[in-house]
Design an enzyme around this catalytic site. Structure first.
Site, PDB file in Angstrom:
ATOM      1  N   HIS A  71       0.837  -1.204   0.000  1.00 32.58           N
ATOM      2  CA  HIS A  71       0.000   0.000   0.000  1.00 32.58           C
ATOM      3  C   HIS A  71       0.873   1.255   0.000  1.00 32.58           C
ATOM      4  O   HIS A  71       1.842   1.334   0.750  1.00 32.58           O
ATOM      5  CB  HIS A  71      -0.860   0.064   1.278  1.00 32.58           C
ATOM      6  CG  HIS A  71      -2.029  -0.857   1.299  1.00 32.58           C
ATOM      7  ND1 HIS A  71      -1.899  -2.217   1.490  1.00 32.58           N
ATOM      8  CD2 HIS A  71      -3.366  -0.608   1.181  1.00 32.58           C
ATOM      9  CE1 HIS A  71      -3.114  -2.759   1.487  1.00 32.58           C
ATOM     10  NE2 HIS A  71      -4.009  -1.810   1.301  1.00 32.58           N
ATOM     11  N   ASN A 102       8.169  -3.895   3.268  1.00 29.41           N
ATOM     12  CA  ASN A 102       6.755  -3.576   3.464  1.00 29.41           C
ATOM     13  C   ASN A 102       6.353  -3.751   4.928  1.00 29.41           C
ATOM     14  O   ASN A 102       5.647  -2.920   5.500  1.00 29.41           O
ATOM     15  CB  ASN A 102       5.900  -4.467   2.550  1.00 29.41           C
ATOM     16  CG  ASN A 102       4.417  -4.144   2.617  1.00 29.41           C
ATOM     17  OD1 ASN A 102       4.012  -3.041   2.974  1.00 29.41           O
ATOM     18  ND2 ASN A 102       3.603  -5.121   2.285  1.00 29.41           N
TER      19      ASN A 102
END
Length: 225
Positions: A71, A102
């Site tokens: 994201h 991440n």
């Protein structure tokens, strides 16, 4: 940046410049308020393509690629609205990220941003891949570009005085962590060719964009309510 392919997409919780040629966003921008960090909406589960956006990647482009669906605007910043949460899982908000990055440095910076929003009542965040680097790897049938680096810009235009900081992070290991990666917003603009705060009054723009005071940001603590 001039000549960069883009489609601007406005969602409830964020605005995205999507790159149909690279199949990742050029940048994702959102405001985060202290109240929004206290949202209760559960995390969405399903990534999905946004059919109305040209060149949008598919979730399965990432399958078996070895990369996470990373994201840009984190789901945890969208817990204030079911719709904003759902839209954060559109592939327009996603880039290939190394798993350890991440879930490591990138996640730590996301958590810091939520703390900063609580300190300053509202901040503006812009995140994305560095697409001016030579892209040598792609994944999936859509040939989604795998960025070598990512940037994140945090501005607190309502603080007194206004302030800003930015980070340039490797898609992988980052020796020295966030402190080593801290830069001015100006330097991200130079690197990416984007002019992010041209709409701010000039004096605020200059002040916010030229700073890089990591120590100041690292010591901010939210006031107890």
């Amino acid at each position: 940046a001039k000549g960069t392919p883009e489609q601007i997409v406005s969602y409830e919780g964020m605005t995205i410049s999507y790159n149909p040629a690279k199949h990742v966003p050029n940048w994702v921008a959102w405001e985060l308020t202290a109240d929004e960090t206290r949202g209760k909406e559960p995390r969405a589960q399903n990534f999905q393509a946004n059919e109305s956006v040209a060149g949008c990647a598919d979730p399965w482009d990432y399958s078996y690629s070895g990369y996470d669906r990373g994201h840009m605007a984190p789901a945890s910043d969208m817990k204030w609205s079911r719709n904003a949460m759902k839209e954060s899982f559109y592939m327009t908000n996603i880039c290939p990220q190394v798993k350890s990055f991440n879930s490591g440095t990138w996640k730590r910076l996301e958590e810091k941003c939520r703390t900063w929003a609580q300190c300053d009542s509202a901040i503006v965040i812009i995140a994305g891949p560095v697409l001016t680097d030579s892209i040598t790897e792609s994944i999936g049938d859509n040939r989604v570009a795998v960025p070598k680096r990512f940037f994140k810009i945090i501005a607190s235009p309502y603080a007194n005085p206004p302030r800003g900081i930015a980070f340039i992070l490797n898609n992988g290991k980052n020796k020295g962590g966030l402190q080593e990666a801290a830069v001015s917003i100006d330097s991200v603009e130079s690197l990416t060719g984007h002019d992010f705060f041209s709409t701010l009054p000039d004096d605020i723009e200059r002040l916010v964009e030229s700073q890089c005071r990591f120590h100041y940001w690292s010591t901010l603590k939210p006031t107890e309510k």
